[in-house]
Design a protein around this motif. Structure first.
Motif, PDB file in Angstrom:
ATOM      1  N   ARG A 140      71.687  32.531  52.207  1.00 36.20           N
ATOM      2  CA  ARG A 140      70.823  31.895  51.207  1.00 36.20           C
ATOM      3  C   ARG A 140      70.282  32.932  50.232  1.00 36.20           C
ATOM      4  O   ARG A 140      69.168  32.844  49.757  1.00 36.20           O
ATOM      5  N   SER A 141      71.078  33.893  49.901  1.00 33.47           N
ATOM      6  CA  SER A 141      70.605  35.033  49.108  1.00 33.47           C
ATOM      7  C   SER A 141      70.121  34.605  47.719  1.00 33.47           C
ATOM      8  O   SER A 141      69.060  35.048  47.261  1.00 33.47           O
ATOM      9  N   ALA A 142      70.860  33.784  47.021  1.00 30.48           N
ATOM     10  CA  ALA A 142      70.483  33.392  45.655  1.00 30.48           C
ATOM     11  C   ALA A 142      69.167  32.621  45.646  1.00 30.48           C
ATOM     12  O   ALA A 142      68.251  32.907  44.861  1.00 30.48           O
ATOM     13  N   GLU A 143      69.089  31.637  46.504  1.00 27.74           N
ATOM     14  CA  GLU A 143      67.885  30.801  46.555  1.00 27.74           C
ATOM     15  C   GLU A 143      66.658  31.596  47.000  1.00 27.74           C
ATOM     16  O   GLU A 143      65.588  31.521  46.372  1.00 27.74           O
ATOM     17  N   LEU A 144      66.810  32.389  48.072  1.00 31.96           N
ATOM     18  CA  LEU A 144      65.669  33.139  48.595  1.00 31.96           C
ATOM     19  C   LEU A 144      65.249  34.266  47.656  1.00 31.96           C
ATOM     20  O   LEU A 144      64.057  34.564  47.550  1.00 31.96           O
ATOM     21  N   LEU A 145      66.210  34.866  46.962  1.00 30.66           N
ATOM     22  CA  LEU A 145      65.857  35.933  46.029  1.00 30.66           C
ATOM     23  C   LEU A 145      65.039  35.382  44.857  1.00 30.66           C
ATOM     24  O   LEU A 145      64.040  35.990  44.448  1.00 30.66           O
ATOM     25  N   ALA A 146      65.450  34.260  44.301  1.00 26.96           N
ATOM     26  CA  ALA A 146      64.694  33.653  43.201  1.00 26.96           C
ATOM     27  C   ALA A 146      63.282  33.298  43.645  1.00 26.96           C
ATOM     28  O   ALA A 146      62.302  33.547  42.918  1.00 26.96           O
ATOM     29  N   LEU A 147      63.149  32.703  44.824  1.00 34.95           N
ATOM     30  CA  LEU A 147      61.830  32.351  45.337  1.00 34.95           C
ATOM     31  C   LEU A 147      60.973  33.589  45.574  1.00 34.95           C
ATOM     32  O   LEU A 147      59.779  33.612  45.219  1.00 34.95           O
ATOM     33  N   SER A 148      61.563  34.620  46.174  1.00 30.64           N
ATOM     34  CA  SER A 148      60.793  35.829  46.494  1.00 30.64           C
ATOM     35  C   SER A 148      60.320  36.532  45.229  1.00 30.64           C
ATOM     36  O   SER A 148      59.165  36.994  45.155  1.00 30.64           O
ATOM     37  N   MET A 149      61.163  36.626  44.208  1.00 32.15           N
ATOM     38  CA  MET A 149      60.776  37.294  42.956  1.00 32.15           C
ATOM     39  C   MET A 149      59.675  36.510  42.239  1.00 32.15           C
ATOM     40  O   MET A 149      58.755  37.104  41.650  1.00 32.15           O
ATOM     41  N   TYR A 150      59.752  35.199  42.290  1.00 31.12           N
ATOM     42  CA  TYR A 150      58.724  34.373  41.642  1.00 31.12           C
ATOM     43  C   TYR A 150      57.383  34.502  42.362  1.00 31.12           C
ATOM     44  O   TYR A 150      56.328  34.651  41.722  1.00 31.12           O
ATOM     45  N   GLU A 151      57.398  34.422  43.679  1.00 31.30           N
ATOM     46  CA  GLU A 151      56.147  34.542  44.428  1.00 31.30           C
ATOM     47  C   GLU A 151      55.526  35.922  44.253  1.00 31.30           C
ATOM     48  O   GLU A 151      54.295  36.057  44.191  1.00 31.30           O
ATOM     49  N   ALA A 152      56.344  36.965  44.164  1.00 33.18           N
ATOM     50  CA  ALA A 152      55.821  38.309  43.930  1.00 33.18           C
ATOM     51  C   ALA A 152      55.164  38.410  42.543  1.00 33.18           C
ATOM     52  O   ALA A 152      54.126  39.072  42.387  1.00 33.18           O
ATOM     53  N   MET A 153      55.740  37.730  41.541  1.00 39.29           N
ATOM     54  CA  MET A 153      55.127  37.744  40.206  1.00 39.29           C
ATOM     55  C   MET A 153      53.784  37.020  40.227  1.00 39.29           C
ATOM     56  O   MET A 153      52.819  37.459  39.564  1.00 39.29           O
ATOM     57  N   LEU A 154      53.684  35.941  40.965  1.00 41.43           N
ATOM     58  CA  LEU A 154      52.401  35.233  41.054  1.00 41.43           C
ATOM     59  C   LEU A 154      51.326  36.137  41.657  1.00 41.43           C
ATOM     60  O   LEU A 154      50.176  36.150  41.175  1.00 41.43           O
ATOM     61  N   GLU A 155      51.681  36.868  42.679  1.00 38.93           N
ATOM     62  CA  GLU A 155      50.716  37.783  43.283  1.00 38.93           C
ATOM     63  C   GLU A 155      50.307  38.881  42.305  1.00 38.93           C
ATOM     64  O   GLU A 155      49.131  39.275  42.259  1.00 38.93           O
ATOM     65  N   GLU A 156      51.244  39.373  41.518  1.00 36.08           N
ATOM     66  CA  GLU A 156      50.915  40.428  40.550  1.00 36.08           C
ATOM     67  C   GLU A 156      50.025  39.893  39.428  1.00 36.08           C
ATOM     68  O   GLU A 156      49.102  40.568  38.981  1.00 36.08           O
ATOM     69  N   VAL A 157      50.277  38.687  38.982  1.00 35.94           N
ATOM     70  CA  VAL A 157      49.478  38.108  37.898  1.00 35.94           C
ATOM     71  C   VAL A 157      48.048  37.874  38.360  1.00 35.94           C
ATOM     72  O   VAL A 157      47.090  38.075  37.579  1.00 35.94           O
ATOM     73  N   ARG A 158      47.867  37.465  39.598  1.00 38.01           N
ATOM     74  CA  ARG A 158      46.512  37.230  40.109  1.00 38.01           C
ATOM     75  C   ARG A 158      45.665  38.501  40.063  1.00 38.01           C
ATOM     76  O   ARG A 158      44.437  38.422  39.938  1.00 38.01           O
TER      77      ARG A 158
END
Length: 460
Positions: A301-319
């Motif tokens: 599930r590399s494509a799906e999990l990578l997209a999710l992980s990168m997005y969640e990491a950006m949310l944490e950085e924006v906060r």
């Protein structure tokens, strides 16, 4: 024998000329006076009237009229007959005798003639104030409705170059299976998210296939209407984990190519995963929303999990950067677009905040940004020189011709680029360039910028 004298002729004149009148006057012509006849007085009925009586007494014809009838003698010119002029109200009628005239009082002032005002100015014809205010009020309401419709239309319009999952036949859903959730809880979660219509039927499948105790925790992107078999395989995958490193300035296309070469994933799988991500989280775009860095994902599930992980990491950085005053002036997406441009312009962390100050200074003045990296992103070419025709074309990504930001981000920024976008360095710079000496040179005016071009861009 004496002749008997002729009885004098009598002429009776009717004074009023009315048949109903019985009074008459006798006139005796010539001879002796006729003997008076004894007249029986008639009783006159008394009458009271306020009308004035007019008595017409015909008089003898004027001599001029009689003379006019005589034949004119030879040698004499006949008199010129005058045409009678019409008599007006100011000329009195000689044949009318006024028995009584209204008395005039000199002490009473004469009434002045009342002249009515024009129709448009009369009080009865004035337009009411409420009617006068109705027209501008209706116009204001109409303009307000038009503005609301334009705002709704622009808010729902899709950005150029962005493909959202709403256009797809199926929509993606993002969900997280946490530790300790039972198979029944997972089935209810999938039913509530819309992945399946019947959670009980899915639970029965988990039990029959002996999958109820093998469900894996983690974040998932699932399309609505997935068959039970695919859901079971997705939730019970036991493939090995891999560590993927996404370098700063990678675009979505370059990440998709990286997964294909590294893990042999089908081409376009990562692009499809980002479209599903945008649909699940209602994003305007994905380019710029994914934070670069290293991530551990499952190989299957590399494509799906990578997209999710990168997005969640950006949310944490924006906060971490919501205390920036620019958050009140720009949206989060706009600041991430700026972060992606900063990342595409330089890989040096020390230069990022000054480049950010140039971008914010130009935006505040309403000047074009003039960043060639946006045009390179549109062309998909980061190596070859930009054709002059591309720099002259008026496109959404040509920031030389377009004022403001491009419609999407242009790469995956790093944490340092995100910080620089939210907290730019204060400066008066409006220009910068990378010279042949591998250094960046800033300028406050265009004249200084031209001098930097001559000094650091032209070969000696």
């Amino acid at each position: 024998m004496a002749e008997k004298p002729d009885r004098p002729k009598q002429l009776t004149l009717d004074l009023e000329g009315k048949k109903s009148s019985s009074s008459s006057v006798k006139v005796v012509l010539g001879g002796e006076a006729a003997p008076k006849e004894k007249k029986t007085p008639s009783r006159v009925k008394p009458t009271v009237t306020t009308r004035s009586m007019t008595v017409k007494i015909p008089g003898p014809k004027p001599a001029a009229t009689q003379e006019a009838k005589k034949p004119a003698s030879k040698g004499t010119k006949p008199p010129v007959r005058k045409t009678p002029q019409p008599r007006g109200s100011e000329i009195p009628n000689p044949h009318l005798v006024q028995t009584h005239q209204p008395k005039s009082n000199p002490d009473v002032p004469k009434r002045t003639k009342v002249v009515p005002p024009p129709i448009g100015k009369r009080k009865g014809y004035r337009t009411p104030l409420a009617k006068l205010m109705l027209v501008p009020l209706l116009g204001a309401v109409l303009l307000f409705c038009i503005a609301i419709l334009i705002w709704v239309f622009l808010g729902q319009a899709k950005r150029p170059g962005v493909v959202l999952a709403e256009a797809q036949q199926s929509q993606a859903v993002a969900l997280t299976i946490e530790r300790g959730m039972s198979a029944r809880s997972v089935s209810q979660l999938l039913e509530h998210a819309g992945v399946v219509e019947d959670g009980q039927a899915l639970l029965d499948y988990f039990i029959e296939a002996d999958l109820a105790t093998r469900l894996k925790t983690g974040a998932y992107l699932m399309e609505k209407g997935l068959p039970f078999k695919e859901i079971g395989a997705l939730l019970t995958s036991t493939s090995e984990d891999v560590v993927l490193t996404i370098s700063p300035a990678f675009t979505l296309k370059s990440i998709d190519q990286y997964l294909s070469s590294r893990l042999s994933t089908p081409a376009g799988s990562f692009l499809q995963a980002t479209e599903n991500l945008a649909s699940a989280y209602q994003l305007g775009f994905c380019e710029g929303w994914l934070l670069s860095g290293s991530y551990t994902v499952s190989r299957s599930r590399s494509a799906e999990l990578l997209a999710l992980s990168m997005y969640e990491a950006m949310l944490e950085e924006v906060r971490l950067h919501l205390s920036s005053p620019l958050v009140e002036e720009y949206s989060i997406e706009e600041l991430l677009i700026i972060a992606s441009m900063i990342q595409a312009e330089t890989q040096e962390v020390a230069e990022m905040r000054l480049i950010s100050s140039v971008i914010h200074n130009r935006l505040a003045k309403g000047e074009p940004l003039g960043i060639d990296a946006t045009t390179r992103y549109e062309l998909g070419d980061w190596v070859n020189p930009i054709p002059p025709s591309a720099l002259e074309a008026k496109t959404p990504y040509n920031t030389r011709r377009k004022v403001g930001l491009p419609p999407t981000g242009i790469c995956s920024p790093s944490k340092e680029a995100v910080y620089a976008a939210f907290f730019p360095q204060q400066s008066d710079y409006f220009y910068y360039l990378h010279g042949l000496d591998k250094q960046i040179h800033f300028a406050k005016t265009y004249e200084e910028h031209k001098e930097n071009i001559k000094a650091f861009r032209q070969a000696p």
